[in-house]
Design an enzyme around this catalytic site. Sequence first.
Site, mmCIF file in Angstrom:
data_model
loop_
_atom_site.group_PDB
_atom_site.id
_atom_site.type_symbol
_atom_site.label_atom_id
_atom_site.label_comp_id
_atom_site.label_asym_id
_atom_site.label_seq_id
_atom_site.Cartn_x
_atom_site.Cartn_y
_atom_site.Cartn_z
ATOM 1 C CD GLU A 1 -2.671 1.008 2.680
ATOM 2 O OE1 GLU A 1 -3.082 0.171 3.203
ATOM 3 O OE2 GLU A 1 -2.872 2.331 3.482
ATOM 4 C CD GLU B 1 -2.751 7.539 5.518
ATOM 5 O OE1 GLU B 1 -3.847 7.004 5.993
ATOM 6 O OE2 GLU B 1 -1.682 7.143 5.982
#
Length: 262
Positions: free
Chosen positions: A143, A148
């Site tokens: 991933e 974020e």
Amino acid sequence: MFKYISVLILLLVGCKSSKMETLSTKEWNIIWEDNFDKDKVLDHSKWTKIKRNKADWGNYMTDYEGCFEIKNGNLHLKGIQKPDHINDTVPYLTGGVETKGKFSFQYGKIEIKAKLDSGKGVWPAIWMLADQPKYGKYPRNGEIDIMEHLNYENKIYQTVHSYYTLVLKEKENPPYYSTTEVNTENFNVYGLEWYPDKLVFTLNGKKTFEYPRLDNVDKTQWPFDQPFYLMIDMQIEGSWVGEADPKDLPVEMIIDWVKVYQ
């Protein structure tokens, strides 16, 4: 003889320098993009709305129209309080889009120009997952978290996850994430340059973090040799970000454009 050798050395050095210059000044060509300025509706040939799922981040994902809007050449992905609880008791709804099944790529550069709202329990993210289960179930295919943002923090997280980091707990060889200060009230360009031997994370065109492919470590350290697709979502709540405060809602992540280069 000496003169011949000197000329040969100069030619070899010149060739090497020329090759290095070509690599370092390589021009990227756009292979896929969306500027959200042609229509007031989402281009479904490029994007799919992310639906609710059992992942920690996916509890409130929805295709509800109220969580999506395209205006003034921008895509607005919203996090809102649920309008009613007649058939569904979840407190919030969140909008997100992905290119799964429609576009994926392997190696190159991707940039996303976006502006982020802040709020308690608010977790906007721009990230990538493998298009096919080449190495098995998650997290074996890895991933890549391009961006974020949590709560009201003045920084972003850029992270790599894999079986190597999550299961084998190899988080320092090499370091698997970094944080960078950012003013989320402005539009910023969040990016990644992806090579066969490294992932280079960027912010506004400047390098922020590099994750290299290592030799002589467990092979699960580098599952990034396959096509990945893109996900952009305005997430709310989760074990990492904590509970949301309804007073902070609605929130939105505004996407100006997405560009992929090779």
